[in-house]
Design a protein around this motif. Structure first.
Motif, PDB file in Angstrom:
ATOM      1  N   TYR A 107       0.833  -1.210   0.000  1.00  0.00           N
ATOM      2  CA  TYR A 107       0.000   0.000   0.000  1.00  0.00           C
ATOM      3  C   TYR A 107       0.865   1.256   0.000  1.00  0.00           C
ATOM      4  O   TYR A 107       0.652   2.181  -0.797  1.00  0.00           O
ATOM      5  CB  TYR A 107      -0.911  -0.015   1.221  1.00  0.00           C
ATOM      6  N   VAL A 108       1.864   1.295   0.916  1.00  0.00           N
ATOM      7  CA  VAL A 108       2.731   2.467   1.014  1.00  0.00           C
ATOM      8  C   VAL A 108       3.515   2.654  -0.280  1.00  0.00           C
ATOM      9  O   VAL A 108       3.648   3.772  -0.794  1.00  0.00           O
ATOM     10  CB  VAL A 108       3.694   2.325   2.217  1.00  0.00           C
ATOM     11  N   SER A 110       2.710   1.822  -3.253  1.00  0.00           N
ATOM     12  CA  SER A 110       1.857   2.180  -4.392  1.00  0.00           C
ATOM     13  C   SER A 110       1.451   3.649  -4.396  1.00  0.00           C
ATOM     14  O   SER A 110       0.956   4.151  -5.409  1.00  0.00           O
ATOM     15  CB  SER A 110       0.603   1.307  -4.402  1.00  0.00           C
ATOM     16  N   LYS A 111       1.657   4.354  -3.281  1.00  0.00           N
ATOM     17  CA  LYS A 111       1.228   5.752  -3.188  1.00  0.00           C
ATOM     18  C   LYS A 111       2.310   6.695  -3.709  1.00  0.00           C
ATOM     19  O   LYS A 111       2.858   7.519  -2.973  1.00  0.00           O
ATOM     20  CB  LYS A 111       0.854   6.085  -1.741  1.00  0.00           C
ATOM     21  N   ARG A 112       2.624   6.543  -4.994  1.00  0.00           N
ATOM     22  CA  ARG A 112       3.703   7.340  -5.581  1.00  0.00           C
ATOM     23  C   ARG A 112       3.382   8.839  -5.540  1.00  0.00           C
ATOM     24  O   ARG A 112       4.248   9.655  -5.183  1.00  0.00           O
ATOM     25  CB  ARG A 112       3.952   6.910  -7.023  1.00  0.00           C
ATOM     26  N   GLY A 113       2.166   9.190  -5.890  1.00  0.00           N
ATOM     27  CA  GLY A 113       1.806  10.610  -5.915  1.00  0.00           C
ATOM     28  C   GLY A 113       1.952  11.261  -4.555  1.00  0.00           C
ATOM     29  O   GLY A 113       2.514  12.360  -4.431  1.00  0.00           O
ATOM     30  N   HIS A 114       1.463  10.598  -3.511  1.00  0.00           N
ATOM     31  CA  HIS A 114       1.583  11.132  -2.157  1.00  0.00           C
ATOM     32  C   HIS A 114       3.061  11.259  -1.764  1.00  0.00           C
ATOM     33  O   HIS A 114       3.471  12.252  -1.144  1.00  0.00           O
ATOM     34  CB  HIS A 114       0.870  10.217  -1.162  1.00  0.00           C
ATOM     35  N   ARG A 115       3.836  10.227  -2.105  1.00  0.00           N
ATOM     36  CA  ARG A 115       5.253  10.200  -1.727  1.00  0.00           C
ATOM     37  C   ARG A 115       6.014  11.331  -2.421  1.00  0.00           C
ATOM     38  O   ARG A 115       6.824  12.029  -1.789  1.00  0.00           O
ATOM     39  CB  ARG A 115       5.840   8.846  -2.106  1.00  0.00           C
ATOM     40  N   GLU A 116       5.750  11.545  -3.702  1.00  0.00           N
ATOM     41  CA  GLU A 116       6.452  12.592  -4.433  1.00  0.00           C
ATOM     42  C   GLU A 116       6.078  13.980  -3.921  1.00  0.00           C
ATOM     43  O   GLU A 116       6.935  14.869  -3.839  1.00  0.00           O
ATOM     44  CB  GLU A 116       6.145  12.467  -5.930  1.00  0.00           C
ATOM     45  N   ARG A 117       4.815  14.170  -3.550  1.00  0.00           N
ATOM     46  CA  ARG A 117       4.412  15.468  -2.982  1.00  0.00           C
ATOM     47  C   ARG A 117       5.088  15.706  -1.634  1.00  0.00           C
ATOM     48  O   ARG A 117       5.483  16.828  -1.308  1.00  0.00           O
ATOM     49  CB  ARG A 117       2.889  15.526  -2.848  1.00  0.00           C
ATOM     50  N   ASP A 203       8.555   2.804  -6.391  1.00  0.00           N
ATOM     51  CA  ASP A 203       7.647   1.794  -5.832  1.00  0.00           C
ATOM     52  C   ASP A 203       8.370   0.510  -5.448  1.00  0.00           C
ATOM     53  O   ASP A 203       8.218  -0.008  -4.338  1.00  0.00           O
ATOM     54  CB  ASP A 203       6.539   1.473  -6.850  1.00  0.00           C
ATOM     55  N   TYR A 207       9.240  -0.802  -1.588  1.00  0.00           N
ATOM     56  CA  TYR A 207       8.642  -2.055  -1.116  1.00  0.00           C
ATOM     57  C   TYR A 207       9.725  -2.977  -0.533  1.00  0.00           C
ATOM     58  O   TYR A 207       9.564  -3.548   0.544  1.00  0.00           O
ATOM     59  CB  TYR A 207       7.917  -2.758  -2.265  1.00  0.00           C
TER      60      TYR A 207
END
Length: 332
Positions: A107-108, A110-117, A203, A207
């Motif tokens: 889950y963590v 897969s959250k590329r957009g959140h991570r990049e922001r 990603d 992981y």
């Protein structure tokens, strides 16, 4: 106090009946289950309004300070948890399923957009820029002063001469020259940092990083928590959490959140019976019959044996029998 022999005999007879009735555990269970059968069929809106529930929660949660005794108990229980002897032989993997860890890692990752922001926000922060500048400056300075001098014979004198020439030309020392260069190029450095971090935490790599971290900690005992939590400081740290709550509960923000959240929940559930609401808390008819009624029975038995129930019943019966309407009915 005025008494009448017949009325006193009636009161005593009823008290004796109640004593005999409630000394039978089966009678207590039957009364409790009958009440539950009635209660479970009532709708939320038929018993309590939104305003009544909101007023109660607002008073108890927001307007009433938490007692110091309750805060001390929280610190006590946390301390008990941390020093419990079973922590030494219980591993982290005994409490957390590897499947859950894997799902969380996926889950963590897969959250590329959140991570990049998040990375972008961090690297563009002034505190990060200052830290990055200092780190690079210290690294360069350390390399010039130590690494090159130690590994390249005869370079020491050359470096001193080069530094002197540079400082005479720029009219400032080498440290300030490096610092000014970093300040002028900090935006470019931040962008490079953002690019590197996004590459390092893509990603797949993120992981596997989480998987490697899990394999490192899974066999550690729970007692390892004591390496990161100062047990003797728990009263202070719990107190700090209490201070945060004390400030929050008096804010308009939390008052609005409580009002709107309760209103949403009430609107969705006001037509539901308490049977449905209690099932959300895993309180079923079977639980009431097997467990809760058994817990209630000792309470009622104690009320009888201590004389509390008899005295309360006597008071109510006296009010009833000595009422003018009752005496008129009995022609007294």
């Amino acid at each position: 106090m005025y008494t009448h022999p017949l009325l006193e005999q009636l009161i005593d007879a009823q008290l004796a009946f109640l004593d005999q009735h409630f000394t039978q555990p089966s009678h207590i269970e039957a009364e409790f289950l009958n009440f539950y059968q009635w209660f479970r069929k009532q709708r939320l809106a038929d018993l309590w309004s939104f305003q009544e529930l909101h007023q109660l929660l607002q008073k108890q949660l927001l307007q009433t300070p938490t007692s110091t005794h309750f805060i001390a108990q929280i610190a006590e229980h946390l301390q008990f948890f941390l020093i419990h002897p079973s922590n030494d032989k219980t591993q982290i993997q005994d409490l957390i399923s590897v499947l859950t860890v894997d799902q969380l890692a996926q889950y963590v990752a897969s959250k590329r957009g959140h991570r990049e922001r998040l990375i972008k926000t961090v690297v563009n922060n002034q505190a990060f820029s200052a830290m990055l500048s200092q780190l690079i400056q210290h690294a360069i300075q350390d390399y010039l002063d130590n690494s090159m001098v130690k590994h390249v014979p005869g370079v020491s004198q050359f470096m001193k001469m080069g530094r002197s020439v540079l400082e005479s030309v720029t009219d400032q020392d080498l440290e300030n020259t490096i610092q000014q260069y970093l300040q002028r190029n900090i935006l470019k450095l931040s962008q490079m940092s953002e690019h590197v971090l996004n590459q390092r935490f893509d990603d797949d790599k993120l992981y596997h990083f989480q998987a490697e971290l899990w394999h490192k900690i899974k066999t550690k005992p729970l007692s390892v928590l004591r390496d990161y939590i100062e047990i003797q400081d728990l009263p202070k740290t719990v107190g700090l959490g209490h201070d945060i709550w004390e400030h929050m509960r008096q804010s308009e923000y939390l008052a609005q959140q409580l009002h709107d959240g309760l209103h949403t929940w009430y609107s969705r559930n006001q037509a539901h019976t308490f049977d449905a609401l209690l099932r959300d808390l895993n309180i079923t008819e079977d639980l009431v019959a097997r467990e809760l009624s058994a817990l209630l029975n000792p309470i009622v038995q104690n009320m009888i044996s201590s004389g509390y129930l008899r005295e309360r019943s006597r008071m109510l019966l006296r009010e009833f029998y000595y009422a003018e309407s009752t005496k008129a009915l009995l022609q007294l």
